[in-house]
Design a protein around this motif. Structure first.
Motif, PDB file in Angstrom:
ATOM      1  N   ASN A   1       0.813  -1.209   0.000  1.00 35.54           N
ATOM      2  CA  ASN A   1       0.000   0.000   0.000  1.00 35.54           C
ATOM      3  C   ASN A   1       0.859   1.277   0.000  1.00 35.54           C
ATOM      4  N   LYS A   2       1.194   1.750  -1.211  1.00 28.45           N
ATOM      5  CA  LYS A   2       2.084   2.927  -1.296  1.00 28.45           C
ATOM      6  C   LYS A   2       1.428   4.194  -0.788  1.00 28.45           C
ATOM      7  N   LYS A   3       0.094   4.258  -0.938  1.00 25.75           N
ATOM      8  CA  LYS A   3      -0.626   5.438  -0.461  1.00 25.75           C
ATOM      9  C   LYS A   3      -0.436   5.555   1.059  1.00 25.75           C
TER      10      LYS A   3
ATOM     11  N   ILE B   1      10.268   5.272 -14.889  1.00 23.94           N
ATOM     12  CA  ILE B   1       8.836   5.075 -15.118  1.00 23.94           C
ATOM     13  C   ILE B   1       8.373   4.198 -13.966  1.00 23.94           C
ATOM     14  N   ILE B   2       7.538   4.760 -13.093  1.00 18.52           N
ATOM     15  CA  ILE B   2       7.209   4.026 -11.874  1.00 18.52           C
ATOM     16  C   ILE B   2       5.708   3.800 -11.731  1.00 18.52           C
ATOM     17  N   ASN B   3       4.967   4.056 -12.787  1.00 16.30           N
ATOM     18  CA  ASN B   3       3.542   3.711 -12.765  1.00 16.30           C
ATOM     19  C   ASN B   3       3.225   2.860 -13.992  1.00 16.30           C
ATOM     20  N   GLY B   4       2.781   1.623 -13.730  1.00 14.27           N
ATOM     21  CA  GLY B   4       2.542   0.685 -14.822  1.00 14.27           C
ATOM     22  C   GLY B   4       1.332   1.056 -15.664  1.00 14.27           C
ATOM     23  N   SER B   5       0.273   1.537 -15.028  1.00 13.63           N
ATOM     24  CA  SER B   5      -0.965   1.813 -15.772  1.00 13.63           C
ATOM     25  C   SER B   5      -0.782   2.913 -16.809  1.00 13.63           C
ATOM     26  N   THR B   6      -0.171   4.014 -16.393  1.00 15.30           N
ATOM     27  CA  THR B   6      -0.001   5.111 -17.364  1.00 15.30           C
ATOM     28  C   THR B   6       0.942   4.685 -18.477  1.00 15.30           C
TER      29      THR B   6
ATOM     30  N   GLY C   1      -6.066  -5.324 -14.180  1.00 12.93           N
ATOM     31  CA  GLY C   1      -5.709  -5.230 -12.752  1.00 12.93           C
ATOM     32  C   GLY C   1      -4.485  -4.366 -12.507  1.00 12.93           C
ATOM     33  N   PHE C   2      -4.091  -3.551 -13.491  1.00 12.02           N
ATOM     34  CA  PHE C   2      -2.912  -2.699 -13.299  1.00 12.02           C
ATOM     35  C   PHE C   2      -3.269  -1.409 -12.562  1.00 12.02           C
ATOM     36  N   ALA C   3      -4.485  -0.919 -12.810  1.00 11.72           N
ATOM     37  CA  ALA C   3      -4.860   0.395 -12.269  1.00 11.72           C
ATOM     38  C   ALA C   3      -5.281   0.288 -10.807  1.00 11.72           C
ATOM     39  N   GLU C   4      -5.189   1.406 -10.103  1.00 16.98           N
ATOM     40  CA  GLU C   4      -5.715   1.476  -8.738  1.00 16.98           C
ATOM     41  C   GLU C   4      -7.238   1.395  -8.792  1.00 16.98           C
ATOM     42  N   SER C   5      -7.876   1.063  -7.648  1.00 16.13           N
ATOM     43  CA  SER C   5      -9.342   1.004  -7.670  1.00 16.13           C
ATOM     44  C   SER C   5      -9.915   2.387  -8.009  1.00 16.13           C
TER      45      SER C   5
ATOM     46  N   LEU D   1      -5.897   8.095  -9.537  1.00 13.96           N
ATOM     47  CA  LEU D   1      -4.607   8.127  -8.841  1.00 13.96           C
ATOM     48  C   LEU D   1      -3.468   7.840  -9.813  1.00 13.96           C
ATOM     49  N   ASP D   2      -3.694   6.908 -10.728  1.00 17.28           N
ATOM     50  CA  ASP D   2      -2.676   6.600 -11.738  1.00 17.28           C
ATOM     51  C   ASP D   2      -2.573   7.736 -12.741  1.00 17.28           C
ATOM     52  N   VAL D   3      -3.742   8.059 -13.322  1.00 10.34           N
ATOM     53  CA  VAL D   3      -3.779   8.971 -14.464  1.00 10.34           C
ATOM     54  C   VAL D   3      -3.262  10.365 -14.081  1.00 10.34           C
TER      55      VAL D   3
ATOM     56  N   LYS E   1      -0.771  10.688  -8.992  1.00 12.81           N
ATOM     57  CA  LYS E   1      -0.660  10.559  -7.519  1.00 12.81           C
ATOM     58  C   LYS E   1       0.032   9.253  -7.130  1.00 12.81           C
ATOM     59  N   ASP E   2      -0.265   8.191  -7.856  1.00 10.95           N
ATOM     60  CA  ASP E   2       0.365   6.911  -7.528  1.00 10.95           C
ATOM     61  C   ASP E   2       1.892   7.011  -7.716  1.00 10.95           C
ATOM     62  N   GLY E   3       2.296   7.645  -8.816  1.00 13.49           N
ATOM     63  CA  GLY E   3       3.733   7.842  -9.040  1.00 13.49           C
ATOM     64  C   GLY E   3       4.334   8.719  -7.947  1.00 13.49           C
TER      65      GLY E   3
ATOM     66  N   HIS F   1       3.353   8.948  -4.836  1.00  7.57           N
ATOM     67  CA  HIS F   1       3.520   8.153  -3.608  1.00  7.57           C
ATOM     68  C   HIS F   1       4.799   7.318  -3.694  1.00  7.57           C
ATOM     69  N   LYS F   2       5.022   6.722  -4.869  1.00  4.12           N
ATOM     70  CA  LYS F   2       6.223   5.884  -5.010  1.00  4.12           C
ATOM     71  C   LYS F   2       7.491   6.737  -4.985  1.00  4.12           C
ATOM     72  N   LEU F   3       7.410   7.910  -5.606  1.00  8.88           N
ATOM     73  CA  LEU F   3       8.595   8.779  -5.619  1.00  8.88           C
ATOM     74  C   LEU F   3       8.974   9.205  -4.193  1.00  8.88           C
TER      75      LEU F   3
ATOM     76  N   LYS G   1       8.179  -5.895 -14.340  1.00  8.42           N
ATOM     77  CA  LYS G   1       6.740  -5.659 -14.247  1.00  8.42           C
ATOM     78  C   LYS G   1       6.408  -4.762 -13.053  1.00  8.42           C
ATOM     79  N   GLY G   2       5.764  -3.648 -13.363  1.00  2.00           N
ATOM     80  CA  GLY G   2       5.509  -2.642 -12.330  1.00  2.00           C
ATOM     81  C   GLY G   2       4.102  -2.685 -11.769  1.00  2.00           C
ATOM     82  N   SER G   3       3.251  -3.541 -12.295  1.00  5.08           N
ATOM     83  CA  SER G   3       1.919  -3.698 -11.708  1.00  5.08           C
ATOM     84  C   SER G   3       1.344  -5.044 -12.111  1.00  5.08           C
ATOM     85  N   GLY G   4       0.215  -5.365 -11.467  1.00  2.00           N
ATOM     86  CA  GLY G   4      -0.413  -6.666 -11.709  1.00  2.00           C
ATOM     87  C   GLY G   4      -0.353  -7.531 -10.469  1.00  2.00           C
TER      88      GLY G   4
HETATM   89  N1  LIG Z   1      -1.636   1.208 -10.199  1.00  2.00           N
HETATM   90  C1  LIG Z   1      -0.259   0.920 -10.023  1.00  2.00           C
HETATM   91  C2  LIG Z   1      -0.097  -0.459  -9.531  1.00  2.00           C
HETATM   92  C3  LIG Z   1       1.257  -0.732  -9.052  1.00  2.00           C
HETATM   93  O1  LIG Z   1       1.809  -0.089  -8.208  1.00  2.00           O
HETATM   94  C4  LIG Z   1       0.475   1.074 -11.330  1.00  2.00           C
HETATM   95  O2  LIG Z   1      -0.187   1.079 -12.352  1.00  2.00           O
HETATM   96  O3  LIG Z   1       1.699   1.202 -11.308  1.00  2.00           O
END
Ligand SMILES: N[C@@H](CC=O)C(=O)O
Ligand SMILES: NC(=O)C1=CN([C@@H]2O[C@H](COP(=O)(O)OP(=O)(O)OC[C@H]3O[C@@H](n4cnc5c(N)ncnc54)[C@H](O)[C@@H]3O)[C@@H](O)[C@H]2O)C=CC1
Length: 417
Positions: A93-95, A146-151, A176-180, A184-186, A189-191, A193-195, A289-292
């Motif tokens: 849970n990166k958030k 590149i730290i967000n798989g969905s984008t 299943g790559f995107a957050e619920s 957050l991805d688009v 915000k997800d990136g 959090h990871k940064l 692989k960065g998501s899944g």
């Molecule tokens: N939604 C995230 C899932 C992995 O952290 C992403 O696309 O990178």
């Protein structure tokens, strides 16, 4: 050593992936699972299905907690209770980690129990432990990636396969790559959090989420993609953190024009890629692989194994300095501004308006992180900002010629389906 007996929170993409991994490898037992809405998981029944976090954490056989839920406040409550009961917490849970890291560090010390979160940062790419243990912040120049798989998946689908944004996003969600909450991805915000997590482990610098200049891919226009194509490049959402002087670093996350010679150019689909630049070792490139569900599950499992061996993050300052955030960097940008939208006079006075078509006006120039931080006109709908620092040109006029030619050539080459 006693058997690994897991209390699992979450039965979504990651929770299910984790259960699959455990049943395939047989290295542990999942004794309890908690979910938010049990009715949505009819195959889960008591005694495996737990009615509360207490039922999971206080179970005397459970000796490690795996947390894979999409609610950071509830996740922090789970973490607190688990640490009070000396149960190590492994989380994706990166958030939660980005928001509560100072408290998480304090609680680990207070309860002498580890929290590990490799899976939270780039899922299957082992970067947190590498930064924590292998590199020395004193010799690092820069990390970008590149730290967000969905984008990355969406941009790949739009650029290589000409998919429309909405269709590409839907595919990323179905896989299943995107957050619920996919915004957050688009929206980056997800990136972000990871940064925050990467900055903490690379530089030992505590950085709050709201201190980092960032945006996502929400405002990119078809013209931006065409421009990148004409320049033999592509667009990626890239996170950067670099040393800017003695005692200072910067950190930002922006869509960037990435050219063929850049190692990040080859990072496609849901993959992540990180370039770590060391003063003496040169560049290292991590890719994977960065998501899944399954890659993330692997990250969780690797942390369980590490925690059994006594591993914990040290959070010590490996460098000699105390680093502060620097907003001085100027970034070369290309701006597409839709008809009807205007740039603030203070900004437009300093940029070149170099082209226009029926729908957009195009500008280029330099903006500092400080300007981007102070004002968010550039995040408004109809304004798209692209970091073009990778474009080499002898001078600004040459750069403008380059961009004008590329724009003139774009015509009908990009037909989204
Ligand atoms: N939604 C995230 C899932 C992995 O952290 C992403 O696309 O990178
Ligand atoms: N999907 C991915 O590729 C990756 C996801 N993550 C992170 O893993 C976590 C889970 O992600 P997904 O599985 O994709 O989400 P998801 O939406 O598929 O599943 C979320 C799960 O959390 C459960 N949940 C929510 N609140 C709860 C609570 N209070 N108590 C118990 N269960 C609760 C839901 O019942 C559901 O089973 C998120 O924090 C996400 O950011 C991390 C890396 C990769």
């Amino acid at each position: 050593m006693n058997q690994i007996c897991i209390g699992l929170f979450g039965n979504g993409v990651v929770g299910k992936g984790f259960r699959h991994l455990i049943s395939a490898t047989g290295g542990a037992v999942i004794k309890k699972i908690a979910v938010r809405y049990p009715a949505k998981h009819p195959t889960l029944q008591a005694p495996l299905l737990a009615a509360s976090k207490e039922e999971v954490i206080l179970d005397e056989d459970v000796n490690v907690i795996v947390e894979a839920i999409d609610d950071e406040v509830a996740a922090f409550g789970i973490l607190q209770l688990a640490l009070q009961h000396k149960k190590p917490v492994i989380t994706a849970n990166k958030k939660m980690v980005a928001r509560y890291l100072p408290e998480i560090i304090r609680l680990q010390i207070e309860h002498k129990t580890p929290v590990l979160y490799e899976a939270a940062c780039c899922a299957g790419v082992p970067v947190v432990r590498l930064l924590q243990d292998y590199y020395h912040s004193a010799t690092i120049n820069k990390l970008e990636g590149i730290i967000n798989g969905s984008t990355n998946y969406i941009l790949t689908a739009m650029q290589l396969f000409r998919f429309k944004f909405d269709h590409a996003l839907q595919l990323a969600q179905e896989a299943g790559f995107a957050e619920s909450d996919a915004s957050l991805d688009v929206e980056g915000k997800d990136g972000l959090h990871k940064l925050c997590i990467l900055v903490r482990h690379l530089w030992s610098a505590p950085v709050a989420i709201d201190q980092i200049v960032h945006t996502g891919i929400q405002n990119l226009l078809p013209q931006d993609l065409r421009l990148a194509e004409q320049l033999q490049g592509c667009i990626k959402l890239v996170a950067v953190t670099e040393r800017t002087g003695p005692g200072s670093i910067n950190a930002y996350l922006l869509p960037r024009l990435v050219l063929k010679q850049d190692p990040l150019f080859q990072v496609s689909q849901e993959n992540n890629g990180l370039v770590i630049e060391d003063l003496f070792k040169g560049q290292h490139f991590l890719h994977g692989k960065g998501s899944g569900g399954l890659p993330t599950a692997t990250g969780l499992w690797n942390d369980i194994v590490a925690s059994r061996r006594g591993y914990r993050y040290q959070y010590i300052d490996t460098g000699s300095e105390c680093l502060s955030l620097d907003y001085g960097k100027e970034i070369a940008v290309h701006l597409s501004v839709a008809a009807g939208q205007f740039l603030p006079a203070t900004v437009s006075g300093r940029l070149h308006e170099y082209a226009a078509d029926g729908s957009c006006r195009y500008w280029t120039g330099r903006l500092s992180l400080d300007e981007l931080r102070q004002d968010d006109w550039w995040k408004q709908e109809g304004v798209s900002l692209l970091d073009i620092s990778g474009l080499e040109a002898e001078d600004e006029l040459e750069l403008l010629d380059h961009l004008k030619t590329a724009l003139a050539l774009q015509k009908d080459i990009f037909q989204p389906v």
